[in-house]
Design a protein around this motif. Structure first.
Motif, PDB file in Angstrom:
ATOM      1  N   THR A 117      41.260 -50.452-103.987  1.00  0.00           N
ATOM      2  CA  THR A 117      40.499 -51.298-104.911  1.00  0.00           C
ATOM      3  C   THR A 117      41.368 -52.438-105.439  1.00  0.00           C
ATOM      4  OG1 THR A 117      39.118 -49.428-105.543  1.00  0.00           O
ATOM      5  CG2 THR A 117      39.143 -51.322-107.039  1.00  0.00           C
ATOM      6  N   VAL A 118      42.583 -52.109-105.857  1.00  0.00           N
ATOM      7  CA  VAL A 118      43.492 -53.141-106.366  1.00  0.00           C
ATOM      8  C   VAL A 118      43.785 -54.165-105.276  1.00  0.00           C
ATOM      9  CG1 VAL A 118      45.866 -53.542-107.157  1.00  0.00           C
ATOM     10  CG2 VAL A 118      44.510 -51.727-108.178  1.00  0.00           C
ATOM     11  N   LEU A 119      44.027 -53.706-104.040  1.00  0.00           N
ATOM     12  CA  LEU A 119      44.299 -54.639-102.942  1.00  0.00           C
ATOM     13  C   LEU A 119      43.101 -55.542-102.649  1.00  0.00           C
ATOM     14  CD1 LEU A 119      46.317 -52.601-100.300  1.00  0.00           C
ATOM     15  CD2 LEU A 119      47.087 -54.558-101.635  1.00  0.00           C
ATOM     16  N   ILE A 120      41.905 -54.991-102.632  1.00  0.00           N
ATOM     17  CA  ILE A 120      40.710 -55.789-102.340  1.00  0.00           C
ATOM     18  C   ILE A 120      40.479 -56.825-103.436  1.00  0.00           C
ATOM     19  CG2 ILE A 120      38.183 -55.700-102.170  1.00  0.00           C
ATOM     20  CD1 ILE A 120      38.569 -53.031-100.638  1.00  0.00           C
ATOM     21  N   VAL A 121      40.586 -56.402-104.684  1.00  0.00           N
ATOM     22  CA  VAL A 121      40.393 -57.345-105.792  1.00  0.00           C
ATOM     23  C   VAL A 121      41.461 -58.437-105.751  1.00  0.00           C
ATOM     24  CG1 VAL A 121      40.442 -57.570-108.315  1.00  0.00           C
ATOM     25  CG2 VAL A 121      39.151 -55.712-107.245  1.00  0.00           C
ATOM     26  N   ALA A 122      42.708 -58.054-105.486  1.00  0.00           N
ATOM     27  CA  ALA A 122      43.786 -59.043-105.398  1.00  0.00           C
ATOM     28  C   ALA A 122      43.537 -60.021-104.252  1.00  0.00           C
ATOM     29  CB  ALA A 122      45.133 -58.349-105.221  1.00  0.00           C
ATOM     30  N   LEU A 130      52.242 -64.921-107.608  1.00  0.00           N
ATOM     31  CA  LEU A 130      51.745 -64.228-108.795  1.00  0.00           C
ATOM     32  C   LEU A 130      51.052 -62.901-108.453  1.00  0.00           C
ATOM     33  CD1 LEU A 130      50.319 -67.202-110.888  1.00  0.00           C
ATOM     34  CD2 LEU A 130      52.405 -65.894-111.316  1.00  0.00           C
ATOM     35  N   LEU A 131      50.515 -62.805-107.244  1.00  0.00           N
ATOM     36  CA  LEU A 131      49.828 -61.571-106.851  1.00  0.00           C
ATOM     37  C   LEU A 131      50.768 -60.526-106.251  1.00  0.00           C
ATOM     38  CD1 LEU A 131      46.466 -62.974-105.520  1.00  0.00           C
ATOM     39  CD2 LEU A 131      46.826 -61.547-107.530  1.00  0.00           C
ATOM     40  N   LEU A 132      52.016 -60.886-105.999  1.00  0.00           N
ATOM     41  CA  LEU A 132      52.961 -59.893-105.455  1.00  0.00           C
ATOM     42  C   LEU A 132      53.099 -58.657-106.339  1.00  0.00           C
ATOM     43  CD1 LEU A 132      55.832 -61.914-103.764  1.00  0.00           C
ATOM     44  CD2 LEU A 132      54.282 -60.279-102.712  1.00  0.00           C
ATOM     45  N   PRO A 133      53.267 -58.808-107.659  1.00  0.00           N
ATOM     46  CA  PRO A 133      53.357 -57.594-108.489  1.00  0.00           C
ATOM     47  C   PRO A 133      52.091 -56.730-108.416  1.00  0.00           C
ATOM     48  CG  PRO A 133      54.058 -59.515-109.740  1.00  0.00           C
ATOM     49  CD  PRO A 133      53.509 -60.024-108.447  1.00  0.00           C
ATOM     50  N   LEU A 176      50.329 -47.075-106.404  1.00  0.00           N
ATOM     51  CA  LEU A 176      49.169 -46.190-106.485  1.00  0.00           C
ATOM     52  C   LEU A 176      49.007 -45.372-105.210  1.00  0.00           C
ATOM     53  CD1 LEU A 176      46.657 -48.595-108.271  1.00  0.00           C
ATOM     54  CD2 LEU A 176      47.716 -46.536-109.236  1.00  0.00           C
ATOM     55  N   PHE A 177      49.206 -46.024-104.050  1.00  0.00           N
ATOM     56  CA  PHE A 177      49.161 -45.291-102.785  1.00  0.00           C
ATOM     57  C   PHE A 177      50.208 -44.180-102.783  1.00  0.00           C
ATOM     58  CE2 PHE A 177      47.217 -49.144-100.709  1.00  0.00           C
ATOM     59  CZ  PHE A 177      46.042 -48.516-100.342  1.00  0.00           C
ATOM     60  N   GLY A 178      51.408 -44.507-103.231  1.00  0.00           N
ATOM     61  CA  GLY A 178      52.506 -43.546-103.243  1.00  0.00           C
ATOM     62  C   GLY A 178      52.252 -42.366-104.165  1.00  0.00           C
ATOM     63  N   ARG A 179      51.463 -42.584-105.197  1.00  0.00           N
ATOM     64  CA  ARG A 179      51.135 -41.517-106.152  1.00  0.00           C
ATOM     65  C   ARG A 179      49.882 -40.740-105.750  1.00  0.00           C
ATOM     66  NH1 ARG A 179      55.175 -40.171-109.651  1.00  0.00           N
ATOM     67  NH2 ARG A 179      56.312 -42.066-110.137  1.00  0.00           N
ATOM     68  N   GLY A 180      49.340 -41.069-104.561  1.00  0.00           N
ATOM     69  CA  GLY A 180      48.177 -40.333-104.077  1.00  0.00           C
ATOM     70  C   GLY A 180      46.842 -40.875-104.558  1.00  0.00           C
ATOM     71  N   HIS A 181      46.837 -42.058-105.130  1.00  0.00           N
ATOM     72  CA  HIS A 181      45.598 -42.669-105.618  1.00  0.00           C
ATOM     73  C   HIS A 181      45.135 -43.736-104.622  1.00  0.00           C
ATOM     74  CE1 HIS A 181      46.179 -40.645-109.438  1.00  0.00           C
ATOM     75  NE2 HIS A 181      47.422 -41.097-109.451  1.00  0.00           N
ATOM     76  N   ALA A 182      44.727 -43.276-103.441  1.00  0.00           N
ATOM     77  CA  ALA A 182      44.379 -44.194-102.357  1.00  0.00           C
ATOM     78  C   ALA A 182      43.197 -45.094-102.733  1.00  0.00           C
ATOM     79  CB  ALA A 182      44.061 -43.413-101.082  1.00  0.00           C
ATOM     80  N   ALA A 183      42.164 -44.536-103.338  1.00  0.00           N
ATOM     81  CA  ALA A 183      40.988 -45.342-103.691  1.00  0.00           C
ATOM     82  C   ALA A 183      41.361 -46.438-104.690  1.00  0.00           C
ATOM     83  CB  ALA A 183      39.883 -44.458-104.255  1.00  0.00           C
ATOM     84  N   VAL A 203      52.351 -54.748-105.312  1.00  0.00           N
ATOM     85  CA  VAL A 203      53.329 -53.671-105.515  1.00  0.00           C
ATOM     86  C   VAL A 203      52.678 -52.536-106.303  1.00  0.00           C
ATOM     87  CG1 VAL A 203      55.502 -53.070-106.652  1.00  0.00           C
ATOM     88  CG2 VAL A 203      55.354 -55.159-105.290  1.00  0.00           C
ATOM     89  N   LEU A 204      51.859 -52.888-107.279  1.00  0.00           N
ATOM     90  CA  LEU A 204      51.114 -51.875-108.025  1.00  0.00           C
ATOM     91  C   LEU A 204      50.231 -51.062-107.083  1.00  0.00           C
ATOM     92  CD1 LEU A 204      49.966 -50.499-110.591  1.00  0.00           C
ATOM     93  CD2 LEU A 204      48.340 -52.403-110.723  1.00  0.00           C
TER      94      LEU A 204
END
Length: 167
Positions: free
Chosen positions: A90-95, A68-71, A79-86, A74-75
């Motif tokens: 954050t999304v990775l840590i929360v996930a 369930l956390l795979l999507p 975000l990394f790919g769009r230059g939104h590293a922070a 991927v998000l």
């Protein structure tokens, strides 16, 4: 070939140790947080249902949060790919926090059923022994001991300052 195998194992251990440390730190406290949800009647029934699952159902329930956390992961990559590293971090840590919390609690509920799966019963103790050896090596290392001592000093200082502020 032995040198290559040793090198590969060392590389795998180096990559896994930070994950192991995080999960070792978070496994019990995060599972305890999720266990508090059992105060809710619906959640308590879900936990009872999980405890009664047959072995292969327990395995599916154990792996479900990962799937369930795979999507979400991927998000984070998006975000990394769009230059939104922070935002990606954050999304990775929360996930990771949410995933560890639910996987830990589900594992506590279905461990008995999982141990009835021969392959799991064979490999889980080996995994646990390897993980414990790796964590022991890290905890016995000089950098780990130095950081722990520093943290203890900071904590004592914090308690002393807080005690003085309350007086």
């Amino acid at each position: 070939m032995r040198i290559f195998t040793r090198l590969l194992r060392a590389l795998a251990a180096t990559l896994l140790v930070p994950i192991l440390l995080f999960e070792e730190w978070g496994w019990e406290p995060l599972a305890a947080l999720v266990r508090r949800l059992a105060r809710l009647p619906l959640w308590a029934r879900a936990e009872d249902w999980l405890r009664k699952l047959p072995p292969w159902g327990a395995l599916l329930a154990f792996l479900l949060p990962v799937l369930l956390l795979l999507p979400v992961k991927v998000l984070a990559l998006f975000l990394f790919g769009r230059g939104h590293a922070a935002s990606g971090v954050t999304v990775l840590i929360v996930a990771k926090l949410i995933g560890t919390a639910f996987v830990a609690r589900i594992f506590q509920l279905v461990e008995g059923a999982l141990m009835r799966i021969p392959l799991f019963a064979r490999w889980y103790p080996r995994w646990k022994a390897w993980k414990d050896r790796m964590l022991t090596l890290v905890r016995e290392s000089r950098p780990w001991r130095v950081v722990r001592a520093f943290n203890r000093r900071i904590y004592r200082l914090w308690r002393r300052l807080r005690g003085q502020a309350l007086q």
